[in-house]
Write a protein that holds these residues in place. Sequence first.
Motif, PDB file in Angstrom:
ATOM      1  N   ALA A  86       0.857  -1.188   0.000  1.00 44.27           N
ATOM      2  CA  ALA A  86       0.000   0.000   0.000  1.00 44.27           C
ATOM      3  C   ALA A  86       0.892   1.237   0.000  1.00 44.27           C
ATOM      4  O   ALA A  86       1.374   1.681   1.044  1.00 44.27           O
ATOM      5  N   LEU A  87       1.101   1.809  -1.188  1.00 49.99           N
ATOM      6  CA  LEU A  87       1.978   2.956  -1.354  1.00 49.99           C
ATOM      7  C   LEU A  87       1.203   4.091  -2.019  1.00 49.99           C
ATOM      8  O   LEU A  87       0.186   3.864  -2.672  1.00 49.99           O
ATOM      9  N   PRO A  88       1.686   5.337  -1.879  1.00 51.02           N
ATOM     10  CA  PRO A  88       1.025   6.460  -2.553  1.00 51.02           C
ATOM     11  C   PRO A  88       1.047   6.286  -4.071  1.00 51.02           C
ATOM     12  O   PRO A  88       2.083   5.944  -4.642  1.00 51.02           O
ATOM     13  N   LEU A  89      -0.089   6.542  -4.715  1.00 48.68           N
ATOM     14  CA  LEU A  89      -0.229   6.275  -6.143  1.00 48.68           C
ATOM     15  C   LEU A  89       0.762   7.063  -6.979  1.00 48.68           C
ATOM     16  O   LEU A  89       1.336   6.522  -7.933  1.00 48.68           O
ATOM     17  N   THR A  90       0.982   8.328  -6.661  1.00 45.31           N
ATOM     18  CA  THR A  90       1.857   9.181  -7.471  1.00 45.31           C
ATOM     19  C   THR A  90       3.235   9.345  -6.838  1.00 45.31           C
ATOM     20  O   THR A  90       3.928  10.337  -7.095  1.00 45.31           O
ATOM     21  N   GLY A  91       3.645   8.380  -6.040  1.00 43.56           N
ATOM     22  CA  GLY A  91       4.973   8.458  -5.422  1.00 43.56           C
ATOM     23  C   GLY A  91       6.093   8.451  -6.451  1.00 43.56           C
ATOM     24  O   GLY A  91       7.118   9.108  -6.264  1.00 43.56           O
ATOM     25  N   GLY A  92       5.912   7.716  -7.554  1.00 42.47           N
ATOM     26  CA  GLY A  92       6.932   7.688  -8.598  1.00 42.47           C
ATOM     27  C   GLY A  92       7.091   9.041  -9.273  1.00 42.47           C
ATOM     28  O   GLY A  92       8.218   9.473  -9.573  1.00 42.47           O
ATOM     29  N   LEU A  93       5.978   9.743  -9.507  1.00 47.00           N
ATOM     30  CA  LEU A  93       6.047  11.078 -10.101  1.00 47.00           C
ATOM     31  C   LEU A  93       6.708  12.059  -9.137  1.00 47.00           C
ATOM     32  O   LEU A  93       7.445  12.960  -9.564  1.00 47.00           O
ATOM     33  N   ALA A  94       6.450  11.894  -7.838  1.00 45.44           N
ATOM     34  CA  ALA A  94       7.115  12.739  -6.842  1.00 45.44           C
ATOM     35  C   ALA A  94       8.622  12.512  -6.863  1.00 45.44           C
ATOM     36  O   ALA A  94       9.403  13.464  -6.758  1.00 45.44           O
ATOM     37  N   ALA A  95       9.029  11.246  -7.028  1.00 44.53           N
ATOM     38  CA  ALA A  95      10.455  10.948  -7.112  1.00 44.53           C
ATOM     39  C   ALA A  95      11.063  11.562  -8.373  1.00 44.53           C
ATOM     40  O   ALA A  95      12.203  12.052  -8.350  1.00 44.53           O
ATOM     41  N   ALA A  96      10.311  11.560  -9.480  1.00 45.56           N
ATOM     42  CA  ALA A  96      10.801  12.178 -10.719  1.00 45.56           C
ATOM     43  C   ALA A  96      10.976  13.682 -10.530  1.00 45.56           C
ATOM     44  O   ALA A  96      11.944  14.272 -11.025  1.00 45.56           O
ATOM     45  N   ALA A  97      10.048  14.316  -9.808  1.00 41.30           N
ATOM     46  CA  ALA A  97      10.186  15.751  -9.531  1.00 41.30           C
ATOM     47  C   ALA A  97      11.415  16.020  -8.668  1.00 41.30           C
ATOM     48  O   ALA A  97      12.139  17.005  -8.888  1.00 41.30           O
ATOM     49  N   LEU A  98      11.676  15.142  -7.713  1.00 40.90           N
ATOM     50  CA  LEU A  98      12.848  15.299  -6.855  1.00 40.90           C
ATOM     51  C   LEU A  98      14.127  15.111  -7.659  1.00 40.90           C
ATOM     52  O   LEU A  98      15.124  15.825  -7.451  1.00 40.90           O
ATOM     53  N   PHE A  99      14.112  14.167  -8.599  1.00 38.71           N
ATOM     54  CA  PHE A  99      15.272  13.987  -9.471  1.00 38.71           C
ATOM     55  C   PHE A  99      15.448  15.208 -10.368  1.00 38.71           C
ATOM     56  O   PHE A  99      16.582  15.579 -10.708  1.00 38.71           O
TER      57      PHE A  99
ATOM     58  N   ASP B 279      21.191  31.889  -8.665  1.00 41.55           N
ATOM     59  CA  ASP B 279      20.356  32.267  -9.796  1.00 41.55           C
ATOM     60  C   ASP B 279      18.888  32.206  -9.382  1.00 41.55           C
ATOM     61  O   ASP B 279      18.400  31.139  -8.987  1.00 41.55           O
ATOM     62  N   LEU B 280      18.187  33.337  -9.467  1.00 36.55           N
ATOM     63  CA  LEU B 280      16.801  33.397  -9.017  1.00 36.55           C
ATOM     64  C   LEU B 280      15.899  32.497  -9.845  1.00 36.55           C
ATOM     65  O   LEU B 280      14.991  31.856  -9.308  1.00 36.55           O
ATOM     66  N   ARG B 281      16.136  32.407 -11.154  1.00 37.19           N
ATOM     67  CA  ARG B 281      15.307  31.563 -12.015  1.00 37.19           C
ATOM     68  C   ARG B 281      15.445  30.097 -11.632  1.00 37.19           C
ATOM     69  O   ARG B 281      14.451  29.375 -11.537  1.00 37.19           O
ATOM     70  N   ASP B 282      16.674  29.639 -11.390  1.00 35.49           N
ATOM     71  CA  ASP B 282      16.889  28.258 -10.982  1.00 35.49           C
ATOM     72  C   ASP B 282      16.299  27.989  -9.600  1.00 35.49           C
ATOM     73  O   ASP B 282      15.768  26.904  -9.334  1.00 35.49           O
ATOM     74  N   PHE B 283      16.384  28.986  -8.707  1.00 32.38           N
ATOM     75  CA  PHE B 283      15.810  28.821  -7.366  1.00 32.38           C
ATOM     76  C   PHE B 283      14.300  28.665  -7.448  1.00 32.38           C
ATOM     77  O   PHE B 283      13.703  27.818  -6.763  1.00 32.38           O
ATOM     78  N   ARG B 284      13.649  29.466  -8.281  1.00 34.78           N
ATOM     79  CA  ARG B 284      12.199  29.350  -8.443  1.00 34.78           C
ATOM     80  C   ARG B 284      11.823  28.012  -9.050  1.00 34.78           C
ATOM     81  O   ARG B 284      10.820  27.403  -8.669  1.00 34.78           O
ATOM     82  N   LEU B 285      12.636  27.538 -10.015  1.00 34.38           N
ATOM     83  CA  LEU B 285      12.347  26.263 -10.655  1.00 34.38           C
ATOM     84  C   LEU B 285      12.445  25.110  -9.659  1.00 34.38           C
ATOM     85  O   LEU B 285      11.577  24.224  -9.628  1.00 34.38           O
ATOM     86  N   THR B 286      13.489  25.112  -8.828  1.00 38.36           N
ATOM     87  CA  THR B 286      13.620  24.061  -7.815  1.00 38.36           C
ATOM     88  C   THR B 286      12.486  24.153  -6.790  1.00 38.36           C
ATOM     89  O   THR B 286      11.988  23.128  -6.315  1.00 38.36           O
ATOM     90  N   THR B 287      12.068  25.364  -6.451  1.00 43.02           N
ATOM     91  CA  THR B 287      10.956  25.527  -5.505  1.00 43.02           C
ATOM     92  C   THR B 287       9.666  24.948  -6.081  1.00 43.02           C
ATOM     93  O   THR B 287       8.909  24.257  -5.388  1.00 43.02           O
ATOM     94  N   ILE B 288       9.407  25.215  -7.365  1.00 43.91           N
ATOM     95  CA  ILE B 288       8.207  24.682  -8.016  1.00 43.91           C
ATOM     96  C   ILE B 288       8.249  23.163  -8.061  1.00 43.91           C
ATOM     97  O   ILE B 288       7.265  22.478  -7.766  1.00 43.91           O
ATOM     98  N   LEU B 289       9.406  22.603  -8.430  1.00 48.58           N
ATOM     99  CA  LEU B 289       9.540  21.146  -8.511  1.00 48.58           C
ATOM    100  C   LEU B 289       9.350  20.504  -7.143  1.00 48.58           C
ATOM    101  O   LEU B 289       8.688  19.462  -7.023  1.00 48.58           O
ATOM    102  N   LEU B 290       9.917  21.107  -6.107  1.00 48.23           N
ATOM    103  CA  LEU B 290       9.755  20.563  -4.759  1.00 48.23           C
ATOM    104  C   LEU B 290       8.300  20.650  -4.306  1.00 48.23           C
ATOM    105  O   LEU B 290       7.775  19.726  -3.670  1.00 48.23           O
ATOM    106  N   GLY B 291       7.633  21.754  -4.635  1.00 47.96           N
ATOM    107  CA  GLY B 291       6.227  21.892  -4.270  1.00 47.96           C
ATOM    108  C   GLY B 291       5.348  20.868  -4.973  1.00 47.96           C
ATOM    109  O   GLY B 291       4.488  20.234  -4.343  1.00 47.96           O
ATOM    110  N   ILE B 292       5.583  20.668  -6.276  1.00 50.00           N
ATOM    111  CA  ILE B 292       4.813  19.677  -7.028  1.00 50.00           C
ATOM    112  C   ILE B 292       5.086  18.273  -6.495  1.00 50.00           C
ATOM    113  O   ILE B 292       4.162  17.474  -6.293  1.00 50.00           O
ATOM    114  N   GLY B 293       6.355  17.966  -6.254  1.00 47.53           N
ATOM    115  CA  GLY B 293       6.704  16.641  -5.741  1.00 47.53           C
ATOM    116  C   GLY B 293       6.091  16.375  -4.378  1.00 47.53           C
ATOM    117  O   GLY B 293       5.594  15.273  -4.114  1.00 47.53           O
ATOM    118  N   ALA B 294       6.107  17.380  -3.498  1.00 47.68           N
ATOM    119  CA  ALA B 294       5.521  17.202  -2.169  1.00 47.68           C
ATOM    120  C   ALA B 294       4.015  16.951  -2.256  1.00 47.68           C
ATOM    121  O   ALA B 294       3.479  16.083  -1.558  1.00 47.68           O
TER     122      ALA B 294
END
Length: 212
Positions: free
Chosen positions: A95-108, A122-137
């Motif tokens: 019993a695992l979270p359904l979208t756990g693999g997509l979260a791992a892809a966002a973390l990668f 770099d502010l653009r890269d910082f925003r991009l990592t923030t968005i990816l972390l938010g989506i993955g979480a």
Amino acid sequence: MSPQDLTNAIISGVNAGGEQFLEGTLAAVLPIFWLAILGLHLGRPYILDMIDRFTLRLGADLLWLIYAALRDLLIVSGVVMSFMFFFPDVITTDALPLTGGLAAAALFGVLLVKLMGDPDNDLRDFRLTTILLGIGALLYFIPYVFGVQFNSVATGPLAGVSKFLVTNTNPGWAVNLAYVSVVLLAIMGAIATYYTLKTGGRAEAPDATTAE
């Protein structure tokens, strides 16, 4: 049943139980890793403010080194621990979270941005990592809370939604999303490999004419 058959059955049962225990433990520990990663990432302004208060340069450098190393180590560990989401036999059994693999892809993806860019400067890269972390979480916490944890107490229509968010009660979607996650990981891995072979892992220096 012969003694050898009984021995084989016991060994098989112990191995299967140990495997499920390990995978369940990883799934339970991953939310802590996600919270720690988000906390360290969003706490960057506080760390920078603390660094400005240091009167000794060595202390400021050590604080930043520990912060950056711990943050990136947790991201790498989160990706490694999430590899169980890429195996169909695991996600259809536990019993695992359904979208756990997509979260791992966002973390990668965060690691890929850190490899090819500089989120700390770099502010653009910082925003991009923030968005990816938010989506993955969100991709991890929503099915984990409302699926894995809520599954045992959900009733009525909510029970169907909860079962949909768990891999072993929704194997069709789980396997397809696992394959999608593997493809995304393979594409990003190929990009990272090409970039590393091309640049040696170092950011390319800008041309003199471009700088001027």
